[in-house]
Write a protein that holds these residues in place. Sequence first.
Motif, PDB file in Angstrom:
ATOM      1  N   ILE A 127      -7.338   0.388  16.500  1.00  0.00           N
ATOM      2  CA  ILE A 127      -8.727   0.985  16.122  1.00  0.00           C
ATOM      3  C   ILE A 127      -8.649   1.980  14.699  1.00  0.00           C
ATOM      4  N   GLY A 128      -7.506   2.729  14.861  1.00  0.00           N
ATOM      5  CA  GLY A 128      -7.095   3.768  13.916  1.00  0.00           C
ATOM      6  C   GLY A 128      -6.682   3.019  12.665  1.00  0.00           C
ATOM      7  N   VAL A 129      -5.665   2.174  12.801  1.00  0.00           N
ATOM      8  CA  VAL A 129      -5.103   1.445  11.670  1.00  0.00           C
ATOM      9  C   VAL A 129      -6.294   0.641  10.842  1.00  0.00           C
ATOM     10  N   LEU A 130      -7.100  -0.066  11.545  1.00  0.00           N
ATOM     11  CA  LEU A 130      -8.024  -0.625  10.895  1.00  0.00           C
ATOM     12  C   LEU A 130      -9.111   0.187  10.289  1.00  0.00           C
ATOM     13  N   LEU A 131      -9.598   1.077  11.156  1.00  0.00           N
ATOM     14  CA  LEU A 131     -10.439   1.754  10.356  1.00  0.00           C
ATOM     15  C   LEU A 131      -9.989   2.825   9.015  1.00  0.00           C
ATOM     16  N   GLY A 132      -8.699   3.310   9.374  1.00  0.00           N
ATOM     17  CA  GLY A 132      -8.253   4.127   8.214  1.00  0.00           C
ATOM     18  C   GLY A 132      -7.898   3.272   6.928  1.00  0.00           C
TER      19      GLY A 132
ATOM     20  N   LEU B  86      -5.802  -6.460   4.523  1.00  0.00           N
ATOM     21  CA  LEU B  86      -5.044  -6.944   5.881  1.00  0.00           C
ATOM     22  C   LEU B  86      -3.653  -7.680   5.747  1.00  0.00           C
ATOM     23  N   ARG B  87      -3.326  -8.202   4.549  1.00  0.00           N
ATOM     24  CA  ARG B  87      -2.162  -8.948   4.215  1.00  0.00           C
ATOM     25  C   ARG B  87      -1.290  -7.955   3.481  1.00  0.00           C
ATOM     26  N   HIS B  88      -1.604  -7.077   2.908  1.00  0.00           N
ATOM     27  CA  HIS B  88      -0.642  -6.552   2.043  1.00  0.00           C
ATOM     28  C   HIS B  88      -0.517  -4.868   2.108  1.00  0.00           C
ATOM     29  N   VAL B  89      -1.596  -4.339   2.089  1.00  0.00           N
ATOM     30  CA  VAL B  89      -1.648  -2.918   2.306  1.00  0.00           C
ATOM     31  C   VAL B  89      -1.235  -2.448   3.565  1.00  0.00           C
ATOM     32  N   ILE B  90      -1.997  -2.868   4.740  1.00  0.00           N
ATOM     33  CA  ILE B  90      -1.620  -2.489   5.965  1.00  0.00           C
ATOM     34  C   ILE B  90       0.114  -2.851   6.222  1.00  0.00           C
TER      35      ILE B  90
END
Lengths: 363, 338, 293
Positions: C108-113, C201-205
């Motif tokens: 949750i945190g990673v996606l929202l952040g 999704l593919r680069h920044v995270i």
Amino acid sequence: MSSATEKNDALLQVNNVRLDFHTYAGEVKALDGVTFLVKKGEALGLVGESGCGKSVTALTIVGLLPENASVTEGEILLAGENLLAMTHDQIRKVRANKIAMVFQDPTTFLNPVLTIGEQLEEVFLLNSERLANVAAERKIEVEAGKEEQDTSGAAPKLARSRQKKVAKALSIDVLSQVRLADPERTLKQYPHELSGGMRQRCMIAMALARNPVLFIADEITTALDVTIQAQILELLRELKRQLSGSTLLITHDLGVVAELCDRVAVMYAGNIIELADVKELFANPLHPYTQGLMRAIPMIDRRMERLETIPGSVPDLIYPPSGCRFHPRCPFAFEKCKLEKPELLHVGKGHTVACHLYGEGKA
Amino acid sequence: MTKTVLEIKGLKKWFPITGGILGRVRGYVKAVDGVDLEIKEGETYGLVGESGSGKTTVGRCILRLIEPTAGEIIYRGQEITKLKGEAFRRVRRKFGIVFQDPYASLDPRQTIKGALTEPMKYHKILESDEEAVEKAKDLIKRVGLNEDHLYRFPHEFSGGQRQRIAVARALTTDPDVVILDEPTSFLDVSVQAQILNLLSDLQKEFNLTYLFISHNLSVIEHMSNRVGVMYLGAIMEAADKEIIYRRPEHPYTHALISALPIPNPALTRERVILSGDVPSPVDIPSGCRFRTRCPYATDYCKEKEPPLVARQPGHLISCHYELKLSAPIPLAEASRKT
Amino acid sequence: MMALQRPSSWSPAIAELKFALHLLLQNKVVLVGTVISVGVLITAAIGPIIISPEVATSIYLPGRLDPPSSAHWLGTDDYGRDLLQIIILSTRLDISAALIIVGADLLIGVLLGAFSGFVGGKFDEVMMRITDIFFSIPGLVLALAVAAALGRGLNNLIVAIIIVGWPGYTRILRGLVLAEKERLYVDALRSLGIGRFRIILRHVIPNTIYPVLVQSTLDLGGIILTFAGLSFLGFGATALTPELGRLITTGQSYIFQAPWLVAFPGLAILIISLAFNLMGDGIRDVLDPRLRR
């Protein structure tokens, strides 16, 4: 010392300095027996590409190496004294009085919370004797009442308030010497209020304030724009005419070298590979690397359809190539180059080169 | 007569400066303040200027990495600043860009293969993965690396090699125009020469049009057919390379070229050294923006901004006066061959 | 024409891992923590294999409250179950609960952040105010309130702790993404026309997630503590469920008769959370750029 007579015009002698950096990845053999000398009153250019060791050489001279560096061999003599054998305190005194260095990025060397004046005056206040002499010369007085509480020693020493006044006068002098338009105003400014060019002038002023016998300029125009670089180069030319000290100019820009230096030393992968008078070097480069370098730069004063290139890139100095460190990229390399490191060889007219093509053992 | 590929008219990019608790706009950084230029098919247009001249912003506005404040960008007859979504994406494919810093322009956690095939697959330029990989192999060889390098990560390459990869990536979408934003200023001279030669070769091979942005006058001279000189967000002078470097008519161009250190100690020449610093782009001088540093400035320059006009066909100058300026490089030396 | 290139083709992640391991082995305290943590994880994983889960429900009242002996190393509890076996089974439950909580919070945190940081604007503004609300209430109190609202039960307790945990990761990742999106490679991808969801999704995270992962290992110890604590207070596990907090609750009735019933589960919680904290510290130190030279 036997060679003392022929080297008596030398101010700084760097003899066979080897230096390693300890890193997680391994020992970086950054300097591999660097040897050169700076003569009294001359401007010597030290050129090379990034990672060749030119800045490390300068930092070694002034004793400002990072902790993970260690000099394994060699000596650096300033007027006969070995800088590498000095204690921290002694080398600090050398930096305060004899060798001044200016770096590419002045922002890191100026204290952001002190004015230029405060930083500059501090340099002068270190030398009370000089202040006293100047005060006497110029008859600088302070208001009555604050005058001379100290009567301590025979050595001329001034009261603090008077010292400050002298230091300020000297600061203004040195700032006008570096052609800052309004020295009085600059004294009151903080580093962030100045432009890049002005900050660099302030750094030069701080170096001049110490009245150094050797002035080391490390890429000081690299971060500047062409028109500002031109101003600083003009200033350096002027200072060179006025001052008696020697200059060691470190740069990657052959253009800057051509404009300012008397002699040039070319470095590659931790070695001096060629050293000559500036005109001689540009007219008659001998080392294949120097030749390659000169043909690789686009020059606006001549037409070239295609640039010549030096194949490959600078070697990893954790695993430096055997023999001559340039041999994997050298178009003329032969067997001996892989096996044996070439020594610097005199080829006449003050021109030395470290290349097997010019030795007796030539193939 | 060659066709115009890209035309820029009155391009402006003003970055607002906000301040206070309410975030009100207090002023603007006028990074690009009315730029016109025209790039012809197959040529290299060199855009040269000092830091803060806005040359990089021009490149970024063309690709809409930043949205221009005003002005038109016309690509092969089509105005593209108003295009949105898919329509713009289709045009954007026709542009490639190579950035200055090869160490930052590649995703550190993506293999080179990933970096090269991703755009092709994303835009469905090629149907299958195999085709994309084939094309990646072809591109990597054309930029002077080999297939093995595809399976490595950016940190395993030197700066020059990374810049080759960045060039290959810019070519993955079959672009027509490539913007080269200081592509060699992070590189050493010996490596710079390799990259410049590579760019020249690729231009011929793929019939590319280049916009070469740089502060390095020598590199621009070597690479360009025509050159535009920028100062504080506007073009001061634009002409064929020969004219800019041998017979400039704008005092800024003249000073710039005469101030360039030339690696030739035998050369003696007159240097024009401009005094002072470049004014802040927040507070651009009235009238002619160069007047505060111009050795020939008059009161009239304060009042009116000189338009960029063609004195001769193809030679545009923004100056009120027709000055007789000396050659910034001695012509006898200029013809010297190496 | 390629010059010396080290003949490796490690992904940067693997190279980093090797380096991390090298640094990890240097600090003895951290090493001990890591060894214990790994031991605990293994115990939790193989617990039901070496000990039949039926042990938890096999009540043998004549043997209740036996002190530690050679037959029952840690004694027996008030149902006559072997305490060591019960603690091992409990460890599994506590650890899995903690892992589920941290995993869900991370997701949750990673996606929202990431979206908050990358997209910015109103979405970011709203997200940040929501996290502000969460931060203004002490975590344990909030978890207590949510758990009470949801009612008893293990699942509800897990959900309650998840709800409290995500804002921390959201804030960390948002900050990292704000910096990351200014990096040149993001511009390069945009210039190639790659869409922003893919870029996120593919680069920044993948490029920003490491510090959050480190934070999550640091949090693991605390979450075990919170979970056991709330369980001790009566949320979550029922009487026979092997859970460390629950064991202490039961044990406190016999604190004078059979002090080991409180002491050993308490010690287990202490050791587990301390070990995970030490490991987290170590991993954080290892990834600290100042240590890299």
